[in-house]
Design a protein around this motif. Structure first.
Motif, PDB file in Angstrom:
ATOM      1  N   ARG A  74       7.767 -14.356 -38.238  1.00 34.69           N
ATOM      2  CA  ARG A  74       7.366 -13.165 -37.784  1.00 34.69           C
ATOM      3  C   ARG A  74       7.744 -12.663 -36.390  1.00 34.69           C
ATOM      4  NH1 ARG A  74       3.076 -10.311 -35.654  1.00 34.69           N
ATOM      5  NH2 ARG A  74       1.843 -12.262 -35.819  1.00 34.69           N
ATOM      6  N   ASP A 110      10.230 -10.433 -34.382  1.00 33.18           N
ATOM      7  CA  ASP A 110       9.712  -9.543 -33.306  1.00 33.18           C
ATOM      8  C   ASP A 110      10.589  -9.538 -31.938  1.00 33.18           C
ATOM      9  OD1 ASP A 110       7.634  -7.674 -34.231  1.00 33.18           O
ATOM     10  OD2 ASP A 110       6.219  -9.361 -34.320  1.00 33.18           O
ATOM     11  N   ALA A 119       9.077  -7.604 -39.702  1.00 34.78           N
ATOM     12  CA  ALA A 119       8.317  -8.060 -38.622  1.00 34.78           C
ATOM     13  C   ALA A 119       6.836  -7.245 -38.575  1.00 34.78           C
ATOM     14  CB  ALA A 119       9.024  -8.329 -37.459  1.00 34.78           C
ATOM     15  N   ILE A 120       7.147  -5.890 -38.289  1.00 37.97           N
ATOM     16  CA  ILE A 120       6.200  -5.131 -38.041  1.00 37.97           C
ATOM     17  C   ILE A 120       5.085  -4.789 -39.230  1.00 37.97           C
ATOM     18  CG2 ILE A 120       5.276  -2.672 -37.511  1.00 37.97           C
ATOM     19  CD1 ILE A 120       6.698  -3.936 -35.117  1.00 37.97           C
ATOM     20  N   HIS A 156       7.188  -3.903 -31.128  1.00 33.32           N
ATOM     21  CA  HIS A 156       7.296  -4.983 -31.368  1.00 33.32           C
ATOM     22  C   HIS A 156       6.279  -5.954 -30.455  1.00 33.32           C
ATOM     23  CE1 HIS A 156      10.106  -5.494 -34.445  1.00 33.32           C
ATOM     24  NE2 HIS A 156      11.124  -4.705 -33.809  1.00 33.32           N
ATOM     25  N   ASN A 176       2.817  -5.790 -31.593  1.00 32.54           N
ATOM     26  CA  ASN A 176       2.796  -6.501 -32.784  1.00 32.54           C
ATOM     27  C   ASN A 176       2.598  -8.210 -32.554  1.00 32.54           C
ATOM     28  OD1 ASN A 176       2.760  -6.665 -35.704  1.00 32.54           O
ATOM     29  ND2 ASN A 176       4.953  -7.555 -35.715  1.00 32.54           N
TER      30      ASN A 176
END
Length: 129
Positions: A13, A17, A68-69, A119, A122
C-alpha cells in the motif's frame, strides 16, 4: 510525544501511494510542459496533446488510487484521504471532457494535486487496531 514507527520494508500500500504521488507529478509536469512547449515553440502538439495520454493517465490513477486509497481507508478508517482523492479523480475526469488548452490543464492540475494530497494523507494516517 507520540512516535510513529516506520516499517523497515515499505508495504504494498505504501509503495502504491508513492507510485500515485510519482504519477501525479509526472501528469502535472506533462500538462505544464505541453502547454509551455506548444505555445512557446509551436511543436509537439500532435504527440503531447494526444488524448490517449490523458486517458491512460486517468486509468492508471484510478487503478492505483482504488487500491492504495481504498486499502488505506479500510485499515485506518479515515474518510478524508478517500474523499480528497476521489474529488481529484473527478477533476481529472472532467478534464477529459474539456477542450485542449488552458481549461483542460487547470482541471488536470487541480485533479492531480488533490489526488496527491489524498495519497499523502493516506500515507500519514495511522492504522487502527
Amino acid at each position: 510525544m507520540h512516535r510513529v514507527s516506520i516499517p523497515a520494508k515499505p508495504t504494498i500500500r505504501t509503495r502504491l501511494d508513492r507510485a500515485g504521488l510519482i504519477l501525479s507529478g509526472v501528469c502535472a509536469a506533462h500538462c505544464l510542459a505541453s502547454v509551455l512547449i506548444i505555445s512557446g515553440l509551436g511543436i509537439g502538439g500532435q504527440f503531447l496533446l494526444d488524448p490517449i495520454w490523458h486517458e491512460i493517465g486517468l486509468m492508471l490513477a484510478l487503478f492505483i488510487a482504488a487500491i492504495a486509497i481504498g486499502w488505506g481507508a479500510l485499515r485506518h478508517r479515515r474518510a478524508v484521504p478517500f474523499v480528497v482523492a476521489m474529488m481529484g479523480l473527478t477533476f481529472m475526469g472532467g478534464a477529459l471532457a474539456a477542450p485542449h488548452g488552458m481549461e483542460e490543464m487547470i482541471l488536470t492540475v487541480i485533479g492531480v494535486a488533490l489526488v496527491s494530497v489524498g495519497h499523502v494523507l493516506n500515507l500519514r494516517a495511522p492504522a487502527k487496531a
